[in-house]
Motif scaffolding. Structure first.
Motif: not given
Length: 149
Positions: A84-108
């Motif tokens: 998709h020719d995305l010119p920005f950085t994409l980060l991998s939060d495979t264990n959802l630890e950062v998502a949890r810190k930012y209130d973005c971890k869902a039930l699934i």
């Protein structure tokens, strides 16, 4: 504890699409838009990130760097970014630890959320979607950033 506007953004380290380590604290002095999204190549996520790609000049003009974060691994991010020719950085939060810190971890998986960090990495804008099919459009975010000055 929920991150609120005005709070200092929690620091984190995650691998990017090239397996290089991205540490948030290494980017002090830059305004960042952290975009949490559920997955590469899904319809809503693809539309969202392509919308941001198409408005990259506006984000750059406001001196804001876009950083995408999802549970997908670096190889998936590389393919998604190239496709998709995305010119920005994409980060991998495979264990959802950062998502949890930012209130973005869902039930699934991960919730969709956006956080604008100022130069000192204080949260100036935050929005976490309650339903994954909704997303913040580029124009909404650009207007919010402009209002913050």
């Amino acid at each position: 504890m929920t991150i609120q506007t005005g709070d200092r953004a929690p620091d984190f380290e995650l691998p990017d699409q090239d397996d290089a380590l991205f540490r948030l604290s290494d980017h002090l002095g830059k305004r960042l838009l952290l975009v949490f999204y559920p997955g590469d190549d899904t319809p809503v996520c693809t539309a969202q990130l392509c919308d941001y790609r198409d408005g990259l000049d506006a984000f750059a003009g406001l001196e804001v760097d876009v950083i995408g974060i999802s549970p997908d691994d670096p190889a998936s991010h590389r393919a998604f970014r190239d496709k998709h020719d995305l010119p920005f950085t994409l980060l991998s939060d495979t264990n959802l630890e950062v998502a949890r810190k930012y209130d973005c971890k869902a039930l699934i998986g991960m919730k969709r959320g956006v956080f604008l960090l100022d130069e000192n990495h204080r949260v100036r804008y935050r929005h976490v979607e309650s339903v994954a099919v909704f997303r913040r459009r580029r124009d909404e975010l650009i207007e919010a950033i402009r209002q913050l000055g």
